[in-house]
Motif scaffolding. Structure first.
Motif, PDB file in Angstrom:
ATOM      1  N   LEU A  26       0.840  -1.204   0.000  1.00  0.00           N
ATOM      2  CA  LEU A  26       0.000   0.000   0.000  1.00  0.00           C
ATOM      3  C   LEU A  26       0.873   1.250   0.000  1.00  0.00           C
ATOM      4  O   LEU A  26       0.600   2.215  -0.722  1.00  0.00           O
ATOM      5  CB  LEU A  26      -0.931   0.000   1.219  1.00  0.00           C
ATOM      6  N   LEU A  29       2.259   1.967  -3.278  1.00  0.00           N
ATOM      7  CA  LEU A  29       1.231   2.478  -4.191  1.00  0.00           C
ATOM      8  C   LEU A  29       0.797   3.903  -3.836  1.00  0.00           C
ATOM      9  O   LEU A  29      -0.070   4.473  -4.491  1.00  0.00           O
ATOM     10  CB  LEU A  29      -0.004   1.559  -4.169  1.00  0.00           C
ATOM     11  N   PHE A  31      -0.407   4.878  -0.710  1.00  0.00           N
ATOM     12  CA  PHE A  31      -1.366   4.966   0.402  1.00  0.00           C
ATOM     13  C   PHE A  31      -0.572   4.974   1.697  1.00  0.00           C
ATOM     14  O   PHE A  31       0.005   3.961   2.091  1.00  0.00           O
ATOM     15  CB  PHE A  31      -2.334   3.776   0.385  1.00  0.00           C
ATOM     16  N   GLY A  33       0.089   5.945   5.951  1.00  0.00           N
ATOM     17  CA  GLY A  33      -0.598   6.026   7.239  1.00  0.00           C
ATOM     18  C   GLY A  33      -1.592   4.914   7.484  1.00  0.00           C
ATOM     19  O   GLY A  33      -2.457   5.031   8.339  1.00  0.00           O
ATOM     20  N   LEU A  34      -1.490   3.810   6.714  1.00  0.00           N
ATOM     21  CA  LEU A  34      -2.391   2.672   6.923  1.00  0.00           C
ATOM     22  C   LEU A  34      -1.560   1.476   7.369  1.00  0.00           C
ATOM     23  O   LEU A  34      -0.543   1.148   6.763  1.00  0.00           O
ATOM     24  CB  LEU A  34      -3.125   2.316   5.616  1.00  0.00           C
ATOM     25  N   SER A  35      -2.007   0.824   8.443  1.00  0.00           N
ATOM     26  CA  SER A  35      -1.331  -0.376   8.920  1.00  0.00           C
ATOM     27  C   SER A  35      -2.331  -1.521   8.906  1.00  0.00           C
ATOM     28  O   SER A  35      -3.407  -1.425   9.497  1.00  0.00           O
ATOM     29  CB  SER A  35      -0.798  -0.115  10.326  1.00  0.00           C
ATOM     30  N   VAL A  36      -1.975  -2.611   8.222  1.00  0.00           N
ATOM     31  CA  VAL A  36      -2.950  -3.667   7.924  1.00  0.00           C
ATOM     32  C   VAL A  36      -2.611  -4.964   8.640  1.00  0.00           C
ATOM     33  O   VAL A  36      -1.444  -5.357   8.696  1.00  0.00           O
ATOM     34  CB  VAL A  36      -2.992  -3.935   6.395  1.00  0.00           C
TER      35      VAL A  36
ATOM     36  N   ILE B  44      -7.585  -2.460   9.208  1.00  0.00           N
ATOM     37  CA  ILE B  44      -6.679  -1.366   8.853  1.00  0.00           C
ATOM     38  C   ILE B  44      -6.707  -0.311   9.944  1.00  0.00           C
ATOM     39  O   ILE B  44      -7.755   0.250  10.256  1.00  0.00           O
ATOM     40  CB  ILE B  44      -7.102  -0.737   7.508  1.00  0.00           C
ATOM     41  N   VAL B  46      -5.802   3.314  11.065  1.00  0.00           N
ATOM     42  CA  VAL B  46      -5.616   4.579  10.371  1.00  0.00           C
ATOM     43  C   VAL B  46      -5.025   5.591  11.348  1.00  0.00           C
ATOM     44  O   VAL B  46      -5.500   5.711  12.476  1.00  0.00           O
ATOM     45  CB  VAL B  46      -6.979   5.095   9.847  1.00  0.00           C
ATOM     46  N   ASP B  47      -3.968   6.307  10.920  1.00  0.00           N
ATOM     47  CA  ASP B  47      -3.466   7.440  11.713  1.00  0.00           C
ATOM     48  C   ASP B  47      -4.522   8.518  11.673  1.00  0.00           C
ATOM     49  O   ASP B  47      -4.890   8.991  10.596  1.00  0.00           O
ATOM     50  CB  ASP B  47      -2.174   8.006  11.116  1.00  0.00           C
ATOM     51  N   GLU B  57     -10.186   6.706   0.169  1.00  0.00           N
ATOM     52  CA  GLU B  57      -8.832   6.219  -0.111  1.00  0.00           C
ATOM     53  C   GLU B  57      -8.764   4.693   0.110  1.00  0.00           C
ATOM     54  O   GLU B  57      -8.170   3.960  -0.688  1.00  0.00           O
ATOM     55  CB  GLU B  57      -7.849   6.932   0.827  1.00  0.00           C
ATOM     56  N   ILE B  58      -9.374   4.245   1.193  1.00  0.00           N
ATOM     57  CA  ILE B  58      -9.333   2.804   1.489  1.00  0.00           C
ATOM     58  C   ILE B  58     -10.150   2.019   0.461  1.00  0.00           C
ATOM     59  O   ILE B  58      -9.767   0.922   0.045  1.00  0.00           O
ATOM     60  CB  ILE B  58      -9.832   2.551   2.934  1.00  0.00           C
ATOM     61  N   ASP B  60     -10.442   2.845  -2.604  1.00  0.00           N
ATOM     62  CA  ASP B  60      -9.530   2.838  -3.754  1.00  0.00           C
ATOM     63  C   ASP B  60      -8.463   1.748  -3.574  1.00  0.00           C
ATOM     64  O   ASP B  60      -8.179   0.964  -4.500  1.00  0.00           O
ATOM     65  CB  ASP B  60      -8.890   4.240  -3.845  1.00  0.00           C
ATOM     66  N   ALA B  61      -7.889   1.686  -2.356  1.00  0.00           N
ATOM     67  CA  ALA B  61      -6.863   0.683  -2.064  1.00  0.00           C
ATOM     68  C   ALA B  61      -7.439  -0.727  -2.182  1.00  0.00           C
ATOM     69  O   ALA B  61      -6.779  -1.652  -2.684  1.00  0.00           O
ATOM     70  CB  ALA B  61      -6.305   0.903  -0.656  1.00  0.00           C
ATOM     71  N   LYS B  64      -7.697  -1.632  -5.813  1.00  0.00           N
ATOM     72  CA  LYS B  64      -6.414  -1.803  -6.501  1.00  0.00           C
ATOM     73  C   LYS B  64      -5.618  -2.976  -5.970  1.00  0.00           C
ATOM     74  O   LYS B  64      -4.891  -3.628  -6.719  1.00  0.00           O
ATOM     75  CB  LYS B  64      -5.573  -0.533  -6.331  1.00  0.00           C
ATOM     76  N   LEU B  65      -5.725  -3.228  -4.655  1.00  0.00           N
ATOM     77  CA  LEU B  65      -4.791  -4.192  -4.061  1.00  0.00           C
ATOM     78  C   LEU B  65      -5.452  -5.317  -3.258  1.00  0.00           C
ATOM     79  O   LEU B  65      -5.046  -6.468  -3.353  1.00  0.00           O
ATOM     80  CB  LEU B  65      -3.808  -3.442  -3.144  1.00  0.00           C
ATOM     81  N   LEU B  66      -6.453  -4.977  -2.451  1.00  0.00           N
ATOM     82  CA  LEU B  66      -6.944  -5.981  -1.495  1.00  0.00           C
ATOM     83  C   LEU B  66      -7.875  -7.000  -2.133  1.00  0.00           C
ATOM     84  O   LEU B  66      -7.902  -8.154  -1.734  1.00  0.00           O
ATOM     85  CB  LEU B  66      -7.653  -5.279  -0.320  1.00  0.00           C
ATOM     86  N   GLU B  75     -16.420  -4.971   0.883  1.00  0.00           N
ATOM     87  CA  GLU B  75     -17.129  -3.894   1.560  1.00  0.00           C
ATOM     88  C   GLU B  75     -16.171  -3.242   2.540  1.00  0.00           C
ATOM     89  O   GLU B  75     -15.293  -3.893   3.109  1.00  0.00           O
ATOM     90  CB  GLU B  75     -18.393  -4.407   2.274  1.00  0.00           C
TER      91      GLU B  75
END
Lengths: 79, 79
Positions: A26, A29, A31, A33-36, B44, B46-47, B57-58, B60-61, B64-66, B75
């Protein structure tokens, strides 16, 4: 038909290489500030109604089969 | 720190071999009348606050990725 969901996640003290890889991807790409952390979601269709016995059975099934309780925690949610 | 969850599931028209295997294993263990589909759960962190922009943004992520949106739906849930 009713639905019960079992969420299985790595325990907080356990390293989560999949989640780490996703977090890194992420960032690459763009993105930030996101920790998964990555876990599993089981959607269970139940014949008939979701009674307390059914929920207890599913909790039992989660402990025996769906989660590895040494490294994972789970929660059972009726939806 | 706030948490957003992304649930990714195989689309209904897509075969789900993992879910089928789990369903079969549950039956062999004596759990009957349960039909399982297996997906992924991303927790996830988030800061800062979960604003509409962060959720967009999530989303979108996730696209693209998840999730592989050819075969999976997702969802986004703020928790």
């Amino acid at each position: 038909m009713s639905r019960v969901v079992v969420n299985v996640m790595p325990k907080p003290e356990i390293l989560d290489p999949q989640g780490k890889a996703v977090t890194g991807a992420l960032q690459r790409l763009g993105f930030h500030g996101l920790s998964v952390r990555q876990g599993k979601r089981f959607e269970i269709e139940v014949d008939g109604e979701v009674t307390d016995e059914v929920l207890a059975e599913i909790r039992d099934a989660a402990e025996k089969l769906l989660a590895n309780t040494v490294i994972e925690s789970f929660e059972v949610v009726a939806e």
